[in-house]
Design an enzyme around this catalytic site. Structure first.
Site, PDB file in Angstrom:
ATOM      1  N   ASP A 197       0.845  -1.203   0.000  1.00  0.00           N
ATOM      2  CA  ASP A 197       0.000   0.000   0.000  1.00  0.00           C
ATOM      3  C   ASP A 197       0.875   1.247   0.000  1.00  0.00           C
ATOM      4  O   ASP A 197       0.642   2.191   0.757  1.00  0.00           O
ATOM      5  CB  ASP A 197      -0.945  -0.023   1.207  1.00  0.00           C
ATOM      6  CG  ASP A 197      -2.180   0.848   0.964  1.00  0.00           C
ATOM      7  OD1 ASP A 197      -2.444   1.202  -0.207  1.00  0.00           O
ATOM      8  OD2 ASP A 197      -2.866   1.187   1.946  1.00  0.00           O
TER       9      ASP A 197
HETATM   10  N1  LIG Z   1       1.355   9.192  12.806  1.00  0.00           N
HETATM   11  C1  LIG Z   1       0.858  10.074  11.946  1.00  0.00           C
HETATM   12  N2  LIG Z   1       1.359  11.336  11.922  1.00  0.00           N
HETATM   13  C2  LIG Z   1       0.881  12.255  11.041  1.00  0.00           C
HETATM   14  N3  LIG Z   1      -0.089  12.021  10.139  1.00  0.00           N
HETATM   15  C3  LIG Z   1      -0.615  10.782  10.100  1.00  0.00           C
HETATM   16  C4  LIG Z   1      -0.180   9.745  10.989  1.00  0.00           C
HETATM   17  N4  LIG Z   1      -0.889   8.625  10.705  1.00  0.00           N
HETATM   18  C5  LIG Z   1      -1.717   8.940   9.700  1.00  0.00           C
HETATM   19  N5  LIG Z   1      -1.575  10.228   9.313  1.00  0.00           N
HETATM   20  C6  LIG Z   1      -2.321  10.922   8.247  1.00  0.00           C
HETATM   21  O1  LIG Z   1      -3.694  10.879   8.574  1.00  0.00           O
HETATM   22  C7  LIG Z   1      -4.489  10.677   7.380  1.00  0.00           C
HETATM   23  C8  LIG Z   1      -5.339   9.433   7.478  1.00  0.00           C
HETATM   24  O2  LIG Z   1      -4.512   8.292   7.474  1.00  0.00           O
HETATM   25  P1  LIG Z   1      -5.071   6.851   7.147  1.00  0.00           P
HETATM   26  O3  LIG Z   1      -3.923   5.890   7.181  1.00  0.00           O
HETATM   27  O4  LIG Z   1      -6.238   6.572   8.032  1.00  0.00           O
HETATM   28  O5  LIG Z   1      -5.646   6.970   5.665  1.00  0.00           O
HETATM   29  P2  LIG Z   1      -4.873   6.922   4.281  1.00  0.00           P
HETATM   30  O6  LIG Z   1      -3.410   6.820   4.476  1.00  0.00           O
HETATM   31  O7  LIG Z   1      -5.353   8.066   3.442  1.00  0.00           O
HETATM   32  O8  LIG Z   1      -5.422   5.581   3.608  1.00  0.00           O
HETATM   33  P3  LIG Z   1      -5.108   4.063   4.063  1.00  0.00           P
HETATM   34  O9  LIG Z   1      -6.199   3.707   5.011  1.00  0.00           O
HETATM   35  O10 LIG Z   1      -5.217   3.302   2.781  1.00  0.00           O
HETATM   36  O11 LIG Z   1      -3.756   4.007   4.672  1.00  0.00           O
HETATM   37  C9  LIG Z   1      -3.497  10.594   6.222  1.00  0.00           C
HETATM   38  O12 LIG Z   1      -3.343  11.861   5.618  1.00  0.00           O
HETATM   39  C10 LIG Z   1      -2.207  10.177   6.899  1.00  0.00           C
HETATM   40  O13 LIG Z   1      -1.101  10.567   6.147  1.00  0.00           O
END
Ligand SMILES: Nc1ncnc2c1ncn2[C@@H]1O[C@H](COP(=O)(O)OP(=O)(O)OP(=O)(O)O)[C@@H](O)[C@H]1O
Ligand SMILES: [Mg+2]
Length: 273
Positions: A49
């Site tokens: 991913d």
């Molecule tokens: N530890 C973190 N620090 C800063 N930003 C984060 C962190 N974890 C997640 N994010 C941000 O929060 C948002 C949501 O993340 P999430 O992983 O739920 O969804 P995604 O990456 O868009 O899709 P997927 O579920 O396929 O990974 C994204 O923009 C991600 O980059």
């Protein structure tokens, strides 16, 4: 992570454009992460991913891969692939994986190529808001990657010429290899790391190249005609989504750009960059 995701830096409205050397540093850091999973971890792992929202950045723009929810143990013994239900994110998944469900580390290499292309062009892998024919970044960009002049036309206009010419060409070539339709033709991630290593430190900036500036002014002259979408644009501007944008060659003073402006070199040092 203090600086959030690469996705936000590249695409969030109101964010300052990421400087070239930082883009290359992030590409290198993320490539090292995948190389570790594929080639150095005790049991090889396919990440599955790889995309800009899963690349998180620390205060110094060191890249960290997040979300191992879809990661899969790599093939064992003499097996060439793992068969899985196709998962991942549309726009990043390798075509053979989508078609057959056969997952190899080369599927991650393809996704890396997509992210590299997003960093180079400033465009999302899938963008339905763009004109027909430009929704899928890879399909739109592929014909431009092999030709120097055509490639410079698709580089992110927000860089405003502040990129290394050698580095950009190297990165374009690398993206094309990672995006090969034949997975065997894609490099291993350790090779990607080796190619990227020098790129954050190259300083042959296009904005100080006579060759590049000449090319840009030719372009802005020819863009002073009716654009494809029927919107008339002034010289010195290119259109994006119908919105006039400043051209790479317009050096409008420090408050107009977040980048330090270098004066152009008076004469070409060489015929080609
Ligand atoms: N530890 C973190 N620090 C800063 N930003 C984060 C962190 N974890 C997640 N994010 C941000 O929060 C948002 C949501 O993340 P999430 O992983 O739920 O969804 P995604 O990456 O868009 O899709 P997927 O579920 O396929 O990974 C994204 O923009 C991600 O980059
Ligand atoms: Mg995520």
């Amino acid at each position: 992570m203090p600086r959030g995701s690469l996705e936000n830096h590249l695409f969030r409205k109101g964010s300052l454009p990421l400087p070239w050397s930082i883009r290359m540093k992030i590409a290198l850091g993320a490539a090292k992460g995948l190389a570790f999973l594929h080639e150095e971890a005790e049991r090889p792992v396919i990440y599955r991913d790889f995309k800009t929202s899963n690349i998180l950045l620390d205060a110094d723009y060191n890249a960290k891969l997040s979300d191992f929810g879809l990661a899969k143990d790599g093939p064992e013994g003499d097996k060439t692939h793992v068969s899985t239900r196709v998962m991942g994110t549309y726009g990043y998944a390798a075509p053979e994986y989508v078609m057959t469900g056969h997952l190899t580390s080369k599927s991650d290499v393809y996704s890396f190529g997509v992210v590299l292309l997003e960093m180079l062009t400033g465009r999302r892998s899938m963008d339905k808001n763009r004109p027909n024919g430009e929704h899928n970044l890879v399909e739109w960009a592929r014909p431009h990657l092999g030709d120097k002049r055509r490639f410079f036309r698709i580089l992110d206009p927000r860089l405003e010429g502040h990129f290394s010419i050698k580095g950009a060409l190297k990165a374009a070539q690398l993206a094309a290899q990672c995006l090969s339709r034949d997975p065997k033709a894609r490099p291993r991630m350790s090779e990607v790391v080796e190619t990227l290593k020098p790129l954050p430190n190259l300083n042959d900036m296009a904005s100080s190249s006579y060759y590049f500036q000449t090319m840009q002014s030719d372009r802005s002259r020819s863009s002073n005609i009716t654009a494809k979408n029927g919107i008339r644009v002034q010289a010195g501007f290119v259109t994006r989504n119908g919105q006039p944008m400043r051209n790479l060659s317009s050096l409008n003073g420090p408050q107009a750009s977040p980048f330090h402006q270098h004066p152009p070199s008076p004469k070409p040092k060489a015929k080609e960059p």
